[in-house]
Scaffold this motif. Sequence first.
Motif, short mmCIF file in Angstrom:
data_model
loop_
_atom_site.label_atom_id
_atom_site.label_comp_id
_atom_site.label_asym_id
_atom_site.label_seq_id
_atom_site.Cartn_x
_atom_site.Cartn_y
_atom_site.Cartn_z
N VAL A 162 0.45 -1.12 -6.47
CA VAL A 162 1.01 0.03 -5.76
C VAL A 162 1.92 0.82 -6.70
O VAL A 162 1.89 2.06 -6.71
N TYR A 188 1.56 1.01 -9.93
CA TYR A 188 0.66 1.74 -10.83
C TYR A 188 0.17 3.03 -10.18
O TYR A 188 0.06 4.07 -10.83
N GLU A 189 -0.11 2.98 -8.86
CA GLU A 189 -0.51 4.19 -8.15
C GLU A 189 0.62 5.23 -8.17
O GLU A 189 0.35 6.42 -8.35
N ASP A 207 0.28 5.63 0.49
CA ASP A 207 -0.61 6.76 0.75
C ASP A 207 0.19 8.04 0.62
O ASP A 207 1.33 8.11 1.08
N ARG A 208 -0.42 9.06 0.03
CA ARG A 208 0.18 10.39 -0.02
C ARG A 208 -0.33 11.13 1.20
O ARG A 208 -1.53 11.33 1.37
N ARG A 250 0.86 -1.20 0.00
CA ARG A 250 0.00 0.00 0.00
C ARG A 250 0.88 1.23 0.00
O ARG A 250 1.98 1.23 0.56
N HIS A 294 2.91 7.01 -17.89
CA HIS A 294 1.59 6.97 -17.27
C HIS A 294 0.47 7.07 -18.29
O HIS A 294 -0.68 6.86 -17.95
N GLU A 314 0.76 6.92 -11.47
CA GLU A 314 -0.32 7.91 -11.58
C GLU A 314 0.00 9.20 -10.83
O GLU A 314 -0.39 10.28 -11.23
N MET A 315 0.74 9.08 -9.72
CA MET A 315 1.13 10.26 -8.92
C MET A 315 2.32 10.99 -9.53
O MET A 315 2.62 12.12 -9.14
#
Length: 190
Positions: free
Chosen positions: A152, A154-155, A98-99, A96, A188, A158-159
């Motif tokens: 994760v 991939y997230e 988190d920003r 996981r 992305h 995206e960021m």
Amino acid sequence: MTDPKPGLDGVIAAAKQAPGRGLPPVHLWNPAHCGEIDIRIRKDGVWFHEGTPIGREALVRLFSTVLRKDPDGFHLVTPVEKMKIVVEDAPFIATRVDRLESGALRFLTNVGDEVEAGPEHEIRVDLDPASGEPRPYLHVRRGLEALIARPVFYELVEMAAERDTAEGPRLGVESNGAWFPVGPAGAHCL
């Protein structure tokens, strides 16, 4: 005073001495090498003992606290024993991200470690030599890394934002004042 327990029982006893989620000071322990123990961490993060998956999550977390990477490989370490184990890739998986409000990226691993990426906890991306696919990692502690799970990663992509670098335009993420490239510009959009 009783003698310390040998083998797997000794590892469990040493790990249980860490208060709360605190980590034992394995980097300060210099016991004699006692051989190998039949523990394998597969590249998907599953821990095995004598060919059987260790099904108790609490036991895996406990073992993870006494894991150390030395020049000759990975070991479970107690004050009196050092036993070599097999790690196929990275010993942990980042499951996981988190920003945070501060902009920092906080990761959670499969063994319960929470790690904020930054100068002391770098993100790096290798390319698999066979497939060319990215293999992203996060430094967790003292040379131990977590493979960043595909969802994760991939997230993270995206960021990511584009930045000009000496190698040309790259996508990267920033956390705690450090910038980490995660792929080529435009990745992305693929």
